[in-house]
Structures are given as C-alpha cells and as structure tokens.
Design a protein around this motif. Structure first.
Motif, PDB file in Angstrom:
ATOM      1  N   VAL A  90       0.865  -1.184   0.000  1.00 57.84           N
ATOM      2  CA  VAL A  90       0.000   0.000   0.000  1.00 57.84           C
ATOM      3  C   VAL A  90       0.897   1.228   0.000  1.00 57.84           C
ATOM      4  CG1 VAL A  90      -1.790   1.262   1.244  1.00 57.84           C
ATOM      5  CG2 VAL A  90      -1.803  -1.240   1.234  1.00 57.84           C
ATOM      6  N   VAL A  91       0.734   2.120  -1.002  1.00 60.46           N
ATOM      7  CA  VAL A  91       1.624   3.267  -1.192  1.00 60.46           C
ATOM      8  C   VAL A  91       0.799   4.551  -1.172  1.00 60.46           C
ATOM      9  CG1 VAL A  91       3.380   4.337  -2.654  1.00 60.46           C
ATOM     10  CG2 VAL A  91       3.172   1.842  -2.574  1.00 60.46           C
ATOM     11  N   SER A  92       1.287   5.571  -0.507  1.00 64.24           N
ATOM     12  CA  SER A  92       0.674   6.899  -0.518  1.00 64.24           C
ATOM     13  C   SER A  92       1.779   7.942  -0.568  1.00 64.24           C
ATOM     14  CB  SER A  92      -0.215   7.112   0.714  1.00 64.24           C
ATOM     15  OG  SER A  92       0.552   7.043   1.898  1.00 64.24           O
ATOM     16  N   SER A 104       3.390   0.401   3.156  1.00 60.09           N
ATOM     17  CA  SER A 104       3.248  -0.635   4.184  1.00 60.09           C
ATOM     18  C   SER A 104       2.855  -1.924   3.491  1.00 60.09           C
ATOM     19  CB  SER A 104       2.204  -0.239   5.233  1.00 60.09           C
ATOM     20  OG  SER A 104       0.940  -0.058   4.621  1.00 60.09           O
ATOM     21  N   ALA A 105       3.156  -3.038   4.129  1.00 64.63           N
ATOM     22  CA  ALA A 105       2.856  -4.342   3.544  1.00 64.63           C
ATOM     23  C   ALA A 105       1.357  -4.614   3.604  1.00 64.63           C
ATOM     24  CB  ALA A 105       3.624  -5.431   4.278  1.00 64.63           C
ATOM     25  N   ALA A 145      14.097   2.589   5.755  1.00 69.53           N
ATOM     26  CA  ALA A 145      12.811   3.051   6.262  1.00 69.53           C
ATOM     27  C   ALA A 145      11.741   2.889   5.187  1.00 69.53           C
ATOM     28  CB  ALA A 145      12.901   4.508   6.702  1.00 69.53           C
ATOM     29  N   ALA A 146      10.489   2.856   5.622  1.00 69.26           N
ATOM     30  CA  ALA A 146       9.363   2.722   4.688  1.00 69.26           C
ATOM     31  C   ALA A 146       8.972   4.089   4.152  1.00 69.26           C
ATOM     32  CB  ALA A 146       8.195   2.039   5.378  1.00 69.26           C
ATOM     33  N   ARG A 147       9.964   4.827   3.631  1.00 64.02           N
ATOM     34  CA  ARG A 147       9.714   6.182   3.130  1.00 64.02           C
ATOM     35  C   ARG A 147      10.841   6.565   2.193  1.00 64.02           C
ATOM     36  NH1 ARG A 147      11.431  11.357   5.033  1.00 64.02           N
ATOM     37  NH2 ARG A 147       9.952  13.030   4.537  1.00 64.02           N
ATOM     38  N   ASN A 195       7.300   3.678  -8.319  1.00 62.08           N
ATOM     39  CA  ASN A 195       7.413   2.220  -8.361  1.00 62.08           C
ATOM     40  C   ASN A 195       7.952   1.744  -7.015  1.00 62.08           C
ATOM     41  OD1 ASN A 195       8.325  -0.470  -8.676  1.00 62.08           O
ATOM     42  ND2 ASN A 195       8.679  -0.180 -10.858  1.00 62.08           N
ATOM     43  N   VAL A 196       7.141   0.980  -6.293  1.00 67.09           N
ATOM     44  CA  VAL A 196       7.548   0.383  -5.021  1.00 67.09           C
ATOM     45  C   VAL A 196       7.375  -1.126  -5.153  1.00 67.09           C
ATOM     46  CG1 VAL A 196       7.172   0.250  -2.539  1.00 67.09           C
ATOM     47  CG2 VAL A 196       6.889   2.432  -3.719  1.00 67.09           C
TER      48      VAL A 196
END
Length: 422
Positions: A117-119, A133-134, A177-179, A194-195
C-alpha cells in the motif's frame, strides 16, 4: 512507455534471478547464512551445506536422535518435506556416512509478498515523499525497491526515450525506512512511483501516478499564540507563522483556517483569516478558549493541512486602559487596583476611548469602498438611461397638432366681426 519498461526490466531481471535461485532444489541463502525459506502447505527441499552434491547423508532434527531420512534414501544430500507445516520449522542436522557433521540448516516458513500500500504527500511545491506498508505480513525478511520517473504526454515520441524522464532511484530516508523522498520535483508535472516488495519467495510491484497539485498538503502552521485584548472581555487575538517547510515565495502563498471553542464546549467555530492573525470578537467572557489553525495552498491545490497543536487563551477581565496626556499627546496607561491603604478608589477616566468597538482591517475597508463605488456607478448609469428614454419618447410640438390651452381665445370664431355665419 519504453522508458518505464526499461527501468522495470532491470528490476525484473534482479527479481527473476532471486526467483530462479528460489526455485532450484537447493536455493542459496537469502538473508542470514544457513537459513532456507518455504511456504506453508508446499513441498520443501533442504540441502546439506557442508557436503558435495549427491553425497548420501543422514538427517536429524536438532536435539533429537530420531532419524528423519537415511543415506539409503537415494536423495543424496537433500531432505524432502512433502508438505511443510509450521511444526516443521526449526534447525536440521545432516551427517555423513562416518557420522561426521555435514552441516546445519534452519527452516523458516512464510508467504510471498503482496502489492504494498503506497501513498504520497508533498509538504511544499518542490519536494514530495512516499510511504508504504505491507498488504500482508509475510513473516520473512523483506526489502523494498523504490524508483520514480516523470510521465510524458501521450504521443510525444521524442520524449519517451529522453533520459530526463527517468527512471531514477527514490532514496529511502533513512536507509531501510518505509519512506522515500523526491527532491526538486516540478509542480506541474506528473510522476509514476514504483515500489516493489521483495522477499525470498518472490516480488510484487505497486505503481502509483501522482501530481504535486493533488498530493500537496502543507505542514501545520507554527508559533500559534492566543492573547487577550485589554478592556474587551469578548475578544482574543490569535497569531501564527508559516510552517518552516514551506518556502515563502510571492507566487506560492498559503491561506488559513482558524477554529476556536470555549472550554468544555465540544463544538468548534470556524473562520478564514485574511493573514497571519485574527481577532475573535464573540468569545465567552471569563472562559478559557482553545484555538487551532490549519493551512492550504492559496489556489486550493491539494488539501488542508493537519491542525496545529491547540493554544489556549482567556479574554481580558480588566477595565479599559485610561488615557493620560503627556507632552500634548495621549498614551494608554492601565488602571491600577486600589491599595489597601488608599483613601478612595481612583476616579474613572472621562476621556473617550480612541479605539473603535468594531474595527475592520484594511482589506475589509477596501472591499467596502469598492462595493460603494460599484453601486454608485450602477445608479448613475440607470439614471442616465431613464433620462435618455424620457427625452426620446417626449412628443414634439412641431410635428403634432396644436392643442388648445389656457391661452386660447375665449370668443368663438363665428362671433368675430367680418366672419360669415356658416
């Protein structure tokens, strides 16, 4: 499109290499050494790391003497689990024919990755960041590959292969980090993020198209202060500053929204100030008030920021400051409370209060003058049109027949001398 394919192909090559190694009977370790990964409910093959391929070995669970698979199984250095379950997780030991320790393997079960999930959000008009986040907890070591590119106008073949459109890596800040943060973005351009989530069992990619106008959300305003206005028991003065992350430029400004409420009152009152301060004129006398403020792009791009931390203030309960003439000029001096030994309380000032009860800021006065000017102009135009219409419809004496008026002769024509009777 070709630029995105070329960037995506590089990622897929790396992912395919990992997948090929995972599909081999004895995959290489992904993560800590001596660990092999599998999925619950699937067949799993463990390999003895300390012997040559095909050499017969015996398999045991660590801490147990029960033989799991003997050297005469015909599987050589491999241990096959037909259906791996959570009870199969743990450490396995392989021994050669002479009983020597061949190696140790730890089995860890988990699940392949699902698209994350990407924002994305832009705190100003030059930079933006994306978080993820996963979608599902895999239970396995996980990495994220992040990149971005600038989208081009459909049909612009000359720009598709241009290196100025990317893709470029989106650096994770801090690493791991998730950022990730994109610096120096163009406000009017669109970007594709693209993640890719990667773990020992595979990879899954999320593509997200964003534009700075839609994801712009400033940080909350800073330095909010709420002060009483001396002599006015229903007024509070609130002031604040721009968020530090927002560059002050004349063509990219912020507008603000202010909310306030008395203590123990759940409902908020909302106003939109014209600048960096506001005077609340309907506060409840004697009660502390909570005030908060948020910001948004002046042209309504993006969304409102989060609310600032609340600041509290209580309206003034003291009297108006009295005016004392000094050197031909007047200055305000607050009245003092009477002392215990004072023979009489001080007399109130008879000078008029120079401050209006309902002051307006300069912007409101200009708007009022402009409205009066417009109404006056419309009135003059309407009067001129009415006068012109009346002059155009007024009868002309030269063309129409003459009517007898009060100056007409009183004697009939047939009675005049020399006029024959008809």
């Amino acid at each position: 499109m070709s630029s995105s394919c070329s960037g995506l192909s590089r990622v897929l090559v790396a992912v395919a290499t990992a997948l090929v190694s995972a599909s081999c009977p004895c995959p290489q370790a992904w993560g800590p050494p001596g660990v092999q990964y599998g999925q619950p409910g699937r067949a799993m093959t463990l390999c003895c790391p300390g012997v040559t391929a095909g050499a017969p070995v015996s398999w045991f669970r660590d801490g147990e003497t029960r033989l799991l698979q003997g050297p005469d199984s015909g599987l050589g250095h491999e241990l096959v689990l037909a259906r791996a379950e959570s009870t199969d997780e743990g450490t396995y030991i392989c021994r050669t024919l002479d009983g020597a320790l061949g190696g140790m393997v730890t089995l860890q079960l988990g699940y392949p990755p699902v698209r994350p999930v990407v924002s994305c959000r832009a705190a100003d008009y030059e930079n933006f960041s994306c978080t993820w986040s996963a979608s599902q907890v895999s239970g396995l070591p996980t990495r994220y590959l992040t990149s971005y590119r600038k989208k081009t106008v459909p049909g612009a073949d000359g720009q598709r292969m241009s290196p100025s459109t990317g893709p470029w890596p989106c650096p994770q800040d801090p690493p791991g980090a998730a950022r990730c943060v994109v610096h120096g973005a163009e406000f009017w351009s669109q970007y594709r993020i693209n993640v890719t989530e990667v773990n020992p069992l595979g990879a899954s990619t999320r593509l997200l198209d964003v534009s700075l106008q839609s994801i712009l959300r400033p940080d909350p305003p800073q330095g909010l202060r709420v002060e009483s206005v001396p002599g006015y028991p229903r007024r509070l003065h609130a002031s604040w500053t721009y968020p530090a992350s927002w560059p002050r430029q004349p063509h990219f400004l912020l507008k603000f929204r202010l909310q306030y409420r008395p203590a123990q009152h759940p409902a908020w009152s909302t106003v939109e100030p014209a600048g960096l301060e506001e005077v609340i004129t309907d506060a409840v006398a004697g009660l502390p008030h909570a005030v908060r403020v948020s910001a948004r792009d002046f042209l309504d791009a993006g969304t409102w920021s989060a609310w600032s931390p609340e600041a509290w203030g209580t309206p003034s309960t003291g009297p108006l400051p009295k005016e004392i003439p000094v050197g031909g000029q007047q200055h305000a001096q607050p009245e003092e409370e009477p002392q215990a030994d004072s023979p009489a309380p001080p007399r109130p000032s008879l000078l008029p209060d120079p401050r209006p009860l309902d002051h307006r800021d300069a912007l409101e006065q200009v708007a009022m003058l402009a409205s009066l000017g417009i109404f006056s102009f419309l009135g003059l135009v309407a009067g001129a049109l009415a006068l012109g219409l009346w002059l155009r419809l007024r009868p002309d004496e030269k063309d129409g027949p003459k009517k007898s008026g009060f100056l007409a002769p009183m004697i009939p024509v047939d009675k005049l001398p020399g006029v024959p009777n008809l």
